[in-house]
Scaffold this motif. Sequence first.
Motif, PDB file in Angstrom:
ATOM      1  N   CYS A   1       0.855  -1.190   0.000  1.00 11.73           N
ATOM      2  CA  CYS A   1       0.000   0.000   0.000  1.00 11.73           C
ATOM      3  C   CYS A   1       0.890   1.239   0.000  1.00 11.73           C
ATOM      4  O   CYS A   1       1.904   1.282   0.696  1.00 11.73           O
ATOM      5  CB  CYS A   1      -0.888  -0.004   1.236  1.00 11.73           C
ATOM      6  N   LEU A   2       0.498   2.213  -0.782  1.00  7.82           N
ATOM      7  CA  LEU A   2       1.146   3.518  -0.773  1.00  7.82           C
ATOM      8  C   LEU A   2       0.278   4.428   0.087  1.00  7.82           C
ATOM      9  O   LEU A   2      -0.912   4.610  -0.180  1.00  7.82           O
ATOM     10  CB  LEU A   2       1.271   4.076  -2.187  1.00  7.82           C
ATOM     11  N   HIS A   3       0.874   4.974   1.145  1.00  6.72           N
ATOM     12  CA  HIS A   3       0.181   5.878   2.048  1.00  6.72           C
ATOM     13  C   HIS A   3       0.610   7.307   1.712  1.00  6.72           C
ATOM     14  O   HIS A   3       1.796   7.623   1.765  1.00  6.72           O
ATOM     15  CB  HIS A   3       0.540   5.564   3.503  1.00  6.72           C
ATOM     16  N   LEU A   4      -0.347   8.135   1.354  1.00  2.79           N
ATOM     17  CA  LEU A   4      -0.083   9.538   1.036  1.00  2.79           C
ATOM     18  C   LEU A   4      -0.548  10.385   2.209  1.00  2.79           C
ATOM     19  O   LEU A   4      -1.742  10.467   2.491  1.00  2.79           O
ATOM     20  CB  LEU A   4      -0.820   9.951  -0.234  1.00  2.79           C
ATOM     21  N   VAL A   5       0.400  10.984   2.916  1.00  9.30           N
ATOM     22  CA  VAL A   5       0.051  11.833   4.060  1.00  9.30           C
ATOM     23  C   VAL A   5      -0.026  13.262   3.537  1.00  9.30           C
ATOM     24  O   VAL A   5       0.981  13.880   3.219  1.00  9.30           O
ATOM     25  CB  VAL A   5       1.080  11.713   5.201  1.00  9.30           C
ATOM     26  N   ALA A   6      -1.254  13.775   3.427  1.00  6.86           N
ATOM     27  CA  ALA A   6      -1.483  15.094   2.843  1.00  6.86           C
ATOM     28  C   ALA A   6      -1.914  16.120   3.885  1.00  6.86           C
ATOM     29  O   ALA A   6      -2.122  17.283   3.557  1.00  6.86           O
ATOM     30  CB  ALA A   6      -2.542  15.000   1.743  1.00  6.86           C
ATOM     31  N   GLY A   7      -2.035  15.709   5.137  1.00  4.91           N
ATOM     32  CA  GLY A   7      -2.455  16.619   6.188  1.00  4.91           C
ATOM     33  C   GLY A   7      -1.329  16.939   7.147  1.00  4.91           C
ATOM     34  O   GLY A   7      -0.475  16.105   7.421  1.00  4.91           O
ATOM     35  N   ALA A   8      -1.358  18.152   7.671  1.00  6.30           N
ATOM     36  CA  ALA A   8      -0.315  18.595   8.587  1.00  6.30           C
ATOM     37  C   ALA A   8      -0.617  18.247  10.040  1.00  6.30           C
ATOM     38  O   ALA A   8       0.262  18.310  10.883  1.00  6.30           O
ATOM     39  CB  ALA A   8      -0.114  20.107   8.461  1.00  6.30           C
ATOM     40  N   GLY A   9      -1.855  17.864  10.331  1.00 10.16           N
ATOM     41  CA  GLY A   9      -2.241  17.569  11.708  1.00 10.16           C
ATOM     42  C   GLY A   9      -1.709  16.242  12.204  1.00 10.16           C
ATOM     43  O   GLY A   9      -1.435  15.327  11.423  1.00 10.16           O
ATOM     44  N   ARG A  10      -1.549  16.148  13.499  1.00  9.01           N
ATOM     45  CA  ARG A  10      -1.027  14.924  14.120  1.00  9.01           C
ATOM     46  C   ARG A  10      -1.944  13.732  13.855  1.00  9.01           C
ATOM     47  O   ARG A  10      -1.479  12.595  13.749  1.00  9.01           O
ATOM     48  CB  ARG A  10      -0.836  15.165  15.621  1.00  9.01           C
ATOM     49  N   ASP A  11      -3.252  13.962  13.754  1.00  6.80           N
ATOM     50  CA  ASP A  11      -4.180  12.868  13.491  1.00  6.80           C
ATOM     51  C   ASP A  11      -3.877  12.171  12.175  1.00  6.80           C
ATOM     52  O   ASP A  11      -3.965  10.948  12.084  1.00  6.80           O
ATOM     53  CB  ASP A  11      -5.630  13.361  13.479  1.00  6.80           C
ATOM     54  N   ALA A  12      -3.528  12.942  11.144  1.00  6.66           N
ATOM     55  CA  ALA A  12      -3.207  12.349   9.843  1.00  6.66           C
ATOM     56  C   ALA A  12      -2.016  11.401   9.970  1.00  6.66           C
ATOM     57  O   ALA A  12      -2.041  10.288   9.451  1.00  6.66           O
ATOM     58  CB  ALA A  12      -2.916  13.439   8.815  1.00  6.66           C
ATOM     59  N   LEU A  13      -0.993  11.836  10.682  1.00  5.93           N
ATOM     60  CA  LEU A  13       0.196  10.998  10.858  1.00  5.93           C
ATOM     61  C   LEU A  13      -0.129   9.777  11.711  1.00  5.93           C
ATOM     62  O   LEU A  13       0.235   8.649  11.354  1.00  5.93           O
ATOM     63  CB  LEU A  13       1.327  11.808  11.487  1.00  5.93           C
ATOM     64  N   ASP A  14      -0.807   9.968  12.830  1.00  6.17           N
ATOM     65  CA  ASP A  14      -1.143   8.846  13.710  1.00  6.17           C
ATOM     66  C   ASP A  14      -2.015   7.822  13.001  1.00  6.17           C
ATOM     67  O   ASP A  14      -1.794   6.612  13.133  1.00  6.17           O
ATOM     68  CB  ASP A  14      -1.853   9.345  14.970  1.00  6.17           C
ATOM     69  N   ASP A  15      -3.018   8.283  12.260  1.00  2.00           N
ATOM     70  CA  ASP A  15      -3.900   7.368  11.532  1.00  2.00           C
ATOM     71  C   ASP A  15      -3.113   6.568  10.501  1.00  2.00           C
ATOM     72  O   ASP A  15      -3.320   5.364  10.347  1.00  2.00           O
ATOM     73  CB  ASP A  15      -5.032   8.127  10.850  1.00  2.00           C
ATOM     74  N   CYS A  16      -2.212   7.235   9.805  1.00  2.00           N
ATOM     75  CA  CYS A  16      -1.381   6.561   8.816  1.00  2.00           C
ATOM     76  C   CYS A  16      -0.497   5.513   9.471  1.00  2.00           C
ATOM     77  O   CYS A  16      -0.460   4.355   9.052  1.00  2.00           O
ATOM     78  CB  CYS A  16      -0.530   7.581   8.059  1.00  2.00           C
ATOM     79  N   LEU A  17       0.225   5.908  10.513  1.00  2.00           N
ATOM     80  CA  LEU A  17       1.165   4.992  11.164  1.00  2.00           C
ATOM     81  C   LEU A  17       0.468   3.770  11.764  1.00  2.00           C
ATOM     82  O   LEU A  17       1.058   2.689  11.830  1.00  2.00           O
ATOM     83  CB  LEU A  17       1.963   5.731  12.236  1.00  2.00           C
TER      84      LEU A  17
ATOM     85  N   GLY B   1      11.631   7.426  11.729  1.00  2.00           N
ATOM     86  CA  GLY B   1      11.686   6.060  12.215  1.00  2.00           C
ATOM     87  C   GLY B   1      10.443   5.240  11.958  1.00  2.00           C
ATOM     88  O   GLY B   1      10.360   4.095  12.368  1.00  2.00           O
ATOM     89  N   ALA B   2       9.467   5.810  11.274  1.00  2.00           N
ATOM     90  CA  ALA B   2       8.172   5.161  11.127  1.00  2.00           C
ATOM     91  C   ALA B   2       8.239   3.871  10.313  1.00  2.00           C
ATOM     92  O   ALA B   2       7.801   2.825  10.763  1.00  2.00           O
ATOM     93  CB  ALA B   2       7.180   6.122  10.489  1.00  2.00           C
ATOM     94  N   VAL B   3       8.754   3.930   9.144  1.00  2.00           N
ATOM     95  CA  VAL B   3       8.824   2.762   8.263  1.00  2.00           C
ATOM     96  C   VAL B   3      10.108   2.873   7.460  1.00  2.00           C
ATOM     97  O   VAL B   3      10.771   3.898   7.461  1.00  2.00           O
ATOM     98  CB  VAL B   3       7.607   2.685   7.304  1.00  2.00           C
ATOM     99  N   GLY B   4      10.438   1.832   6.742  1.00  2.00           N
ATOM    100  CA  GLY B   4      11.678   1.828   5.990  1.00  2.00           C
ATOM    101  C   GLY B   4      11.659   2.666   4.729  1.00  2.00           C
ATOM    102  O   GLY B   4      12.710   3.053   4.238  1.00  2.00           O
ATOM    103  N   SER B   5      10.498   2.946   4.222  1.00  2.00           N
ATOM    104  CA  SER B   5      10.401   3.664   2.950  1.00  2.00           C
ATOM    105  C   SER B   5       9.500   4.879   3.095  1.00  2.00           C
ATOM    106  O   SER B   5       8.313   4.842   2.803  1.00  2.00           O
ATOM    107  CB  SER B   5       9.872   2.733   1.865  1.00  2.00           C
ATOM    108  N   VAL B   6      10.095   5.968   3.547  1.00  2.00           N
ATOM    109  CA  VAL B   6       9.374   7.223   3.759  1.00  2.00           C
ATOM    110  C   VAL B   6       9.982   8.275   2.848  1.00  2.00           C
ATOM    111  O   VAL B   6      11.200   8.447   2.828  1.00  2.00           O
ATOM    112  CB  VAL B   6       9.485   7.684   5.235  1.00  2.00           C
ATOM    113  N   PHE B   7       9.134   8.961   2.096  1.00  2.00           N
ATOM    114  CA  PHE B   7       9.595   9.967   1.150  1.00  2.00           C
ATOM    115  C   PHE B   7       8.846  11.274   1.360  1.00  2.00           C
ATOM    116  O   PHE B   7       7.722  11.282   1.832  1.00  2.00           O
ATOM    117  CB  PHE B   7       9.346   9.512  -0.302  1.00  2.00           C
ATOM    118  N   PHE B   8       9.475  12.369   0.963  1.00  2.00           N
ATOM    119  CA  PHE B   8       8.857  13.682   0.975  1.00  2.00           C
ATOM    120  C   PHE B   8       8.828  14.223  -0.444  1.00  2.00           C
ATOM    121  O   PHE B   8       9.832  14.139  -1.166  1.00  2.00           O
ATOM    122  CB  PHE B   8       9.641  14.639   1.881  1.00  2.00           C
TER     123      PHE B   8
END
Length: 108
Positions: free
Chosen positions: A16-32, A60-67
């Motif tokens: 799965c490709l996870h696209l984090v498009a929100g700046a809020g902590r909820d977006a990151l927590d939900d993704c992780l 440190g979240a996952v092995g393949s994180v990109f910006f």
Amino acid sequence: MHRPDTLSPPNGPGCCLHLVAGAGRDALDDCLAQVAPGDWVVFLDEGVLQLLHSPMVVQGAVGSVFFSDADLRAHGLVDSARKLQSDIIDDAGICALLAQCEHCLTWR
């Protein structure tokens, strides 16, 4: 910067490709909470601001994180991303990931 021809296929079927498009902590927590081994995460749009809010969690979240390069530039964060040794990906690289992954989720 990663380009489509330098990206290895994800580890395992059904990635799965996870696209984090929100700046809020909820977006990151939900993704992780949903990231599985072999998944990739791309921070884009306002999601690149996660670099400022939670740099250690993001790294440190996952092995393949990109910006996203374009979005880092739009927010003036390229230098910060480089200092943190974050992996930066261009638009063609994001498209290549989309083509390789079976699923894609967007987190806002």
